[in-house]
Structure formats: structure tokens, C-alpha cells
Design a protein around this motif. Structure first.
Motif, PDB file in Angstrom:
ATOM      1  N   LEU A 167      -6.147  -2.092  -2.283  1.00  0.00           N
ATOM      2  CA  LEU A 167      -4.948  -1.251  -2.278  1.00  0.00           C
ATOM      3  C   LEU A 167      -4.507  -0.990  -0.848  1.00  0.00           C
ATOM      4  CD1 LEU A 167      -5.967   1.313  -5.057  1.00  0.00           C
ATOM      5  CD2 LEU A 167      -4.698  -0.799  -5.311  1.00  0.00           C
ATOM      6  N   GLY A 168      -5.210  -1.594   0.116  1.00  0.00           N
ATOM      7  CA  GLY A 168      -4.848  -1.464   1.524  1.00  0.00           C
ATOM      8  C   GLY A 168      -5.038  -0.053   2.060  1.00  0.00           C
ATOM      9  N   ASP A 169      -4.649   0.136   3.316  1.00  0.00           N
ATOM     10  CA  ASP A 169      -4.753   1.485   3.900  1.00  0.00           C
ATOM     11  C   ASP A 169      -3.498   2.287   3.537  1.00  0.00           C
ATOM     12  OD1 ASP A 169      -2.784   0.402   5.460  1.00  0.00           O
ATOM     13  OD2 ASP A 169      -3.937   0.439   7.336  1.00  0.00           O
ATOM     14  N   ASP A 170      -3.404   3.527   4.040  1.00  0.00           N
ATOM     15  CA  ASP A 170      -2.283   4.396   3.674  1.00  0.00           C
ATOM     16  C   ASP A 170      -0.927   3.749   3.974  1.00  0.00           C
ATOM     17  OD1 ASP A 170      -3.938   6.272   2.761  1.00  0.00           O
ATOM     18  OD2 ASP A 170      -3.716   7.673   4.454  1.00  0.00           O
ATOM     19  N   ALA A 171      -0.826   3.158   5.179  1.00  0.00           N
ATOM     20  CA  ALA A 171       0.465   2.602   5.596  1.00  0.00           C
ATOM     21  C   ALA A 171       0.869   1.453   4.664  1.00  0.00           C
ATOM     22  CB  ALA A 171       0.376   2.109   7.034  1.00  0.00           C
ATOM     23  N   SER A 172      -0.097   0.568   4.356  1.00  0.00           N
ATOM     24  CA  SER A 172       0.218  -0.565   3.472  1.00  0.00           C
ATOM     25  C   SER A 172       0.606  -0.055   2.092  1.00  0.00           C
ATOM     26  CB  SER A 172      -0.993  -1.492   3.310  1.00  0.00           C
ATOM     27  OG  SER A 172      -1.488  -1.855   4.565  1.00  0.00           O
ATOM     28  N   ARG A 173      -0.158   0.936   1.624  1.00  0.00           N
ATOM     29  CA  ARG A 173       0.097   1.445   0.271  1.00  0.00           C
ATOM     30  C   ARG A 173       1.453   2.141   0.190  1.00  0.00           C
ATOM     31  NH1 ARG A 173      -4.484   3.063   0.168  1.00  0.00           N
ATOM     32  NH2 ARG A 173      -4.085   5.286   0.346  1.00  0.00           N
ATOM     33  N   ASN A 174       1.804   2.871   1.255  1.00  0.00           N
ATOM     34  CA  ASN A 174       3.120   3.532   1.249  1.00  0.00           C
ATOM     35  C   ASN A 174       4.242   2.512   1.195  1.00  0.00           C
ATOM     36  OD1 ASN A 174       2.071   6.044   1.206  1.00  0.00           O
ATOM     37  ND2 ASN A 174       2.112   6.330   3.453  1.00  0.00           N
ATOM     38  N   ALA A 175       4.096   1.433   1.974  1.00  0.00           N
ATOM     39  CA  ALA A 175       5.134   0.393   1.963  1.00  0.00           C
ATOM     40  C   ALA A 175       5.222  -0.235   0.566  1.00  0.00           C
ATOM     41  CB  ALA A 175       4.797  -0.673   3.010  1.00  0.00           C
ATOM     42  N   TYR A 176       4.067  -0.450  -0.019  1.00  0.00           N
ATOM     43  CA  TYR A 176       4.026  -1.074  -1.355  1.00  0.00           C
ATOM     44  C   TYR A 176       4.628  -0.134  -2.413  1.00  0.00           C
ATOM     45  CZ  TYR A 176       2.021  -3.491  -5.429  1.00  0.00           C
ATOM     46  OH  TYR A 176       1.841  -4.152  -6.618  1.00  0.00           O
ATOM     47  N   ARG A 177       4.315   1.162  -2.278  1.00  0.00           N
ATOM     48  CA  ARG A 177       4.864   2.172  -3.199  1.00  0.00           C
ATOM     49  C   ARG A 177       6.386   2.126  -3.199  1.00  0.00           C
ATOM     50  NH1 ARG A 177       1.389   6.826  -1.586  1.00  0.00           N
ATOM     51  NH2 ARG A 177      -0.298   6.426  -3.021  1.00  0.00           N
ATOM     52  N   GLU A 178       6.950   2.080  -1.981  1.00  0.00           N
ATOM     53  CA  GLU A 178       8.424   2.035  -1.862  1.00  0.00           C
ATOM     54  C   GLU A 178       8.967   0.788  -2.534  1.00  0.00           C
ATOM     55  OE1 GLU A 178      10.380   4.491  -0.988  1.00  0.00           O
ATOM     56  OE2 GLU A 178       8.463   5.560  -0.813  1.00  0.00           O
ATOM     57  N   ALA A 179       8.287  -0.340  -2.309  1.00  0.00           N
ATOM     58  CA  ALA A 179       8.745  -1.603  -2.903  1.00  0.00           C
ATOM     59  C   ALA A 179       8.708  -1.513  -4.435  1.00  0.00           C
ATOM     60  CB  ALA A 179       7.874  -2.754  -2.408  1.00  0.00           C
ATOM     61  N   LEU A 180       7.653  -0.885  -4.948  1.00  0.00           N
ATOM     62  CA  LEU A 180       7.546  -0.756  -6.412  1.00  0.00           C
ATOM     63  C   LEU A 180       8.633   0.172  -6.951  1.00  0.00           C
ATOM     64  CD1 LEU A 180       3.679  -0.470  -6.986  1.00  0.00           C
ATOM     65  CD2 LEU A 180       5.145  -2.345  -7.708  1.00  0.00           C
ATOM     66  N   LYS A 181       8.921   1.232  -6.221  1.00  0.00           N
ATOM     67  CA  LYS A 181       9.961   2.178  -6.667  1.00  0.00           C
ATOM     68  C   LYS A 181      11.301   1.449  -6.746  1.00  0.00           C
ATOM     69  CE  LYS A 181       9.419   6.879  -6.359  1.00  0.00           C
ATOM     70  NZ  LYS A 181       9.544   8.204  -5.819  1.00  0.00           N
ATOM     71  N   TYR A 227       2.293  -6.688   1.143  1.00  0.00           N
ATOM     72  CA  TYR A 227       2.603  -5.455   1.885  1.00  0.00           C
ATOM     73  C   TYR A 227       1.435  -4.976   2.750  1.00  0.00           C
ATOM     74  CZ  TYR A 227       6.727  -5.604  -0.885  1.00  0.00           C
ATOM     75  OH  TYR A 227       7.900  -6.029  -1.432  1.00  0.00           O
ATOM     76  N   LEU A 228       0.384  -5.788   2.806  1.00  0.00           N
ATOM     77  CA  LEU A 228      -0.793  -5.383   3.597  1.00  0.00           C
ATOM     78  C   LEU A 228      -0.512  -5.565   5.080  1.00  0.00           C
ATOM     79  CD1 LEU A 228      -3.690  -7.098   1.577  1.00  0.00           C
ATOM     80  CD2 LEU A 228      -2.977  -4.695   1.502  1.00  0.00           C
ATOM     81  N   ASN A 229      -0.832  -4.559   5.873  1.00  0.00           N
ATOM     82  CA  ASN A 229      -0.762  -4.764   7.328  1.00  0.00           C
ATOM     83  C   ASN A 229      -1.995  -5.560   7.772  1.00  0.00           C
ATOM     84  OD1 ASN A 229      -2.769  -2.856   7.280  1.00  0.00           O
ATOM     85  ND2 ASN A 229      -1.423  -1.177   7.927  1.00  0.00           N
ATOM     86  N   SER A 230      -2.037  -5.924   9.052  1.00  0.00           N
ATOM     87  CA  SER A 230      -3.083  -6.876   9.440  1.00  0.00           C
ATOM     88  C   SER A 230      -4.485  -6.268   9.308  1.00  0.00           C
ATOM     89  CB  SER A 230      -2.844  -7.416  10.846  1.00  0.00           C
ATOM     90  OG  SER A 230      -2.847  -6.344  11.730  1.00  0.00           O
ATOM     91  N   GLU A 231      -4.637  -4.937   9.564  1.00  0.00           N
ATOM     92  CA  GLU A 231      -5.977  -4.334   9.422  1.00  0.00           C
ATOM     93  C   GLU A 231      -6.445  -4.417   7.967  1.00  0.00           C
ATOM     94  OE1 GLU A 231      -3.469  -2.351  10.807  1.00  0.00           O
ATOM     95  OE2 GLU A 231      -4.046  -2.715  12.891  1.00  0.00           O
ATOM     96  N   SER A 232      -5.532  -4.113   7.069  1.00  0.00           N
ATOM     97  CA  SER A 232      -5.916  -4.113   5.651  1.00  0.00           C
ATOM     98  C   SER A 232      -6.231  -5.526   5.171  1.00  0.00           C
ATOM     99  CB  SER A 232      -4.801  -3.534   4.787  1.00  0.00           C
ATOM    100  OG  SER A 232      -4.514  -2.231   5.179  1.00  0.00           O
ATOM    101  N   ARG A 233      -5.430  -6.476   5.655  1.00  0.00           N
ATOM    102  CA  ARG A 233      -5.677  -7.866   5.247  1.00  0.00           C
ATOM    103  C   ARG A 233      -7.033  -8.330   5.788  1.00  0.00           C
ATOM    104  NH1 ARG A 233      -0.817 -10.718   6.183  1.00  0.00           N
ATOM    105  NH2 ARG A 233      -0.286  -9.526   4.351  1.00  0.00           N
TER     106      ARG A 233
END
Ligand code: HAM
Length: 426
Positions: A167-181, A227-233
Motif C-alpha cells: 500500500l506504499g507509504d503515506d505519500a504514495s497512498r494519498n496520491a493513490y487515494r486521490e486517483a481512486l476518488k 502511484y508508488l514513489n521510489s522509496e515505496s517501490r
């Protein structure tokens, strides 16, 4: 009318089933110890805030909790899972101060959720769970998944699939949340009421919906991987690398988001693909969580864990025809051949027990034949006979069941003879 039946979704575990529970508990304890976990026991009810944290979107928190006011007007909840209580205890007891981090804690016990009962889903069920708290390291995620997988394989289960996602870190998840919305905004009217709530609270959870599972918008939904940033990936790549190195097979499931809100990075489930399992086929599930320790007032520390449903494991073992119990038997059955011998028979039985022999005797004044049937049914290794003449002569007759040999010895030599017989049997 008075109802003396057990509540829906609960079950008695009867003496004829307890052996497999004991065997499973013993097996799980051994495995936890092997991976250097220590047991923690937390209360089976907690203050409601332990489980209901902020704007939680999970069904568990919103629909399934047994919550009530106690006589002191405090809101109390029967624990629906183990992770939150363990994290509360970790902070309250300052386990974060330990020199040995991560703290590796395991637990076993009943959990309560108000769910619709069906095969593999109860309102009171038992979990075995592990939590490794205080280290954020992808290889610890790997170790935890390896523990779950080894437990199931160690039990002999074969029809297994490890499903993995991030689910990635907070930043990745927030970006993904917006995309899903964005994605679901046009089809929101067609989705179920729960999904409408999830849309507001946590759109990721829409992907987990059983009702709208086949809606076209689900299939075309954006994927977290994009939507994963490089740290999460990088984190996820290491988890996969570790699993590959340990030879643990897995499939990456883009839509695996898990039913609880606290996860970040790694999430996983181990599912049985045996067709007898029915719809409740997830045996074990977990992942990494970042915010819980802080929520309870502790330092910023991350945890990784999983829980398995013990009833589901037993169903899976049955489905794969695996018996983990050892044959049940006793060491000695003391036959009491007349009423006068009863007191002496009890004394002999007690002596046997105090020397570590599992022993039973008769209290129903039954015939010699009926008592010998108990010897067979209980699979006693030895029958010890006490009748009038034995009482008078202070002796016992011993019959070894496997060889049918018989001995008469003085009562004071009974234990010596028993030791000799059991030594030979080894
Ligand atoms: P969970 O997915 O809610 O996760 O539950 C874990 C396992 O408990 C499920 O895979 C299933 O085997 C069993 N289970 C859940 N609900 C029921 C039920 N109603 N009847 C029978 N079995 C059930 C958790 O509970 C997380 N605390 C896991 C975790 C630990 N994550 C991190 N650490």
C-alpha cells in the motif's frame, strides 16, 4: 421461552475435538518460539477507543464490534482482533524502551466480531497472531511472511497461495487515494452504500467490496503500483527479493488492500485453494502498520504481523485430510473387581498418577467384561486388576495389553514393574 442454546456464531469445543486444538496450540507455540517470539496476553475487552480510532473506515470497526457501556458508564469493546491491544500494551508497559528491538510478541485466544455466521466465519473465533514491533525493515516483513507460510506448510497444508501487495507509504497512498476518488466519482451512484461511505473515508477499501466486486469500474480501477514513489517501490522490491531468496512462492495482487485501516507498505494473505473451504478461504493475513504505536502515545515505531484463524486452519486440515493429533491413549486402567476393593483401587490409581502414569479406574461397579471394554476404548497400555484376593494379599495383577503377558506383584512393587514395562515398550 427461555433459550438455553448457544448464541448464533458461537460454538462449544467438546472433549472429542480438544485434542486437535491442543495439538494446534502446541505446534503454533513451538513455531513462535523457533522464530524467537514471546507470548503476550492482553485483556479480551478494552476501552472502545483502542479499536475505534478516528475516522476508521473498516467494516470491523463500523459494523462488527461488540460494544457496550459497563456499569461505570465506560464504553467497552470485546476485542475483534489482537493487534490494537498488543500495541496499546506495548506503549502502556513501555516495551519500546527494550534494548532488544523489534519486540517479537505472539498471542492466541478468542476474538469477537458481529459477522454473518457461515462455514469458517463465527462471532467468536480464535486467532493466533504475531507482532514484531520496533523495526522497519523489508526483510523483517519477509521473515514474518516466512513464519506464516512455514506454519501452514509445517502443518502439512499444500493447497496454498501467498497473495502479496503493497500500500506504499503515506505519500504514495494519498496520491493513490486521490486517483481512486477521481476514478470512482462517475460511478459512485451505482455502488453500494458501504462503498459510498468508503469513498469518503478511505477509497482504497472500495477495492475490497464483496458486493461491487464485478462492477466494471472495479476492473478498470487504477493500480497502486503506478502511484508508488521510489522509496515505496524500493521497499516492495526488497520484500519480493527476500521472498524469492527464501523460495516462498507468491502472487502480487493489485487489489489486495486488507480489511483494516492501519496498514502501510506490505500487506499479505495466505489463502487455501482447496475447494472444500468455501468462501472463507483466507487462513492467515497481515501486514505492516506505522501509526498504531504513536496513536497510543508511544514513539514513532513501525510494526509487522499477521493473525491466523484457528478454526479455519482446522477446517483446512480436514479438507486436506491431515490429522495432527497423536493417538489418544492412557497408560493404565485399574479394574476394580468388587466393591470392597474400591478404596484400594483408588489408592493404586492415585499412586500411578503421582508417578506420572495417566490412569483411570471404574466408579460404576461394572462387570469385569464392561470394565475391559473401557480398557479397549481408552486404549490403555496396561490393565491393573484389583479384586478381593489382591487386597488380602496386598498384591496387584498387571496385564500388558500389547503382549498379553500377565504378572502378579506386591503392591509396593507396582511402580517398579510399570517402569520396567514402559521402558521395554519404548
Ligand atoms: P484479519 O484479516 O481481520 O486480520 O483476521 C486474520 C484472520 O483471522 C483471517 O484471515 C481469518 O483466518 C481469521 N478470521 C477473521 N475473522 C474471522 C471470523 N469471523 N471467523 C473465523 N475466522 C476469522 C487481523 O485480525 C489483523 N489483526 C492481522 C494482523 C496482525 N495484522 C497485523 N498484525
Amino acid at each position: 421461552m427461555t433459550n438455553y442454546q448457544m448464541p448464533r456464531g458461537t460454538q462449544d469445543i467438546l472433549p472429542n475435538e480438544i485434542e486437535k486444538w491442543h495439538a494446534l496450540e502446541e505446534f503454533l507455540t513451538k513455531f513462535a518460539t523457533l522464530y524467537h517470539y514471546k507470548e503476550i496476553r492482553t485483556p479480551i475487552f478494552e476501552h472502545t477507543e483502542v479499536f475505534k480510532r478516528g475516522n476508521d473506515s473498516s467494516d470491523m470497526v463500523n459494523k462488527e464490534m461488540y460494544t457496550f457501556m459497563d456499569n461505570g458508564s465506560r464504553s467497552i469493546t470485546l476485542r475483534p482482533e489482537g493487534t490494537a491491544g498488543v500495541c496499546r500494551s506495548f506503549v502502556e508497559n513501555k516495551l519500546f524502551g527494550s534494548a532488544d528491538l523489534p519486540q517479537k510478541l505472539y498471542y492466541m485466544g478468542p476474538m469477537m466480531r458481529y459477522e454473518r455466521p457461515q462455514k469458517g466465519r463465527q462471532r467468536i473465533f480464535h486467532q493466533f497472531g504475531v507482532e514484531a514491533i520496533g523495526a522497519k525493515n523489508p526483510y523483517l516483513d519477509v521473515e514474518t511472511i516466512a513464519l506464516g507460510y512455514s506454519i501452514l506448510r509445517g502443518l502439512g497444508l499444500k493447497d496454498l497461495v501467498v497473495q502479496l501487495n503493497t500500500l506504499g507509504d503515506d505519500a504514495s497512498r494519498n496520491a493513490y487515494r486521490e486517483a481512486l476518488k477521481d476514478h470512482f466519482s462517475t460511478s459512485l451512484d451505482e455502488l453500494c452504500t458501504d462503498c459510498k461511505r468508503r469513498y469518503e473515508q478511505n477509497p482504497l477499501r472500495i477495492l475490497d467490496c464483496k458486493v461491487d466486486h464485478d462492477h466494471p469500474a472495479m476492473k478498470s480501477a487504477p493500480k497502486i503500483q503506478d502511484y508508488l514513489n521510489s522509496e515505496s517501490r524500493d521497499y516492495f522490491d526488497r520484500v519480493k527479493e527476500g521472498l524469492d531468496a527464501l523460495g516462498i512462492p507468491y502472487t502480487v495482487e493489485d487489489r489486495l488492500v486488507r480489511g483494516l485501516d492501519y496498514y502501510t507498505h506490505t500487506v499479505f494473505e495466505i489463502v487455501s485453494v482447496n475447494e472444500e473451504m468455501g468462501s472463507q478461504s483466507t487462513l492467515l493475513a497481515g501486514g505492516r502498520y506505522d501509526g498504531l504505536i504513536e496513536y497510543f502515545g508511544g514513539p514513532q515505531m513501525s510494526g509487522m504481523g499477521f493473525a491466523l484463524g484457528m478454526e479455519r486452519i482446522l477446517i483446512a486440515l480436514d479438507a486436506e485430510k491431515i490429522d495432527i493429533t497423536e493417538e489418544e491413549s492412557i497408560d493404565a486402567y485399574v479394574l476394580c473387581l468388587d466393591d470392597q476393593a474400591q478404596c484400594n483401587a483408588l489408592a493404586i490409581t492415585t499412586t500411578l498418577r503421582s508417578h506420572g502414569f495417566i490412569a483411570e479406574t471404574d466408579y460404576l461397579h461394572r462387570s469385569f467384561k464392561a470394565q475391559f471394554k473401557s480398557v479397549d476404548r481408552m486404549k490403555a497400555k496396561v490393565a491393573v486388576l484389583i479384586g478381593n484376593s489382591e487386597v488380602e494379599n496386598h498384591t496387584v495383577s498387571i496385564k500388558r495389553i500389547d503382549t498379553q503377558e500377565q504378572y502378579v506383584v506386591d503392591q509396593d512393587q507396582l511402580i517398579e514393574k510399570m517402569d520396567e514395562i514402559f521402558e521395554e515398550r519404548m
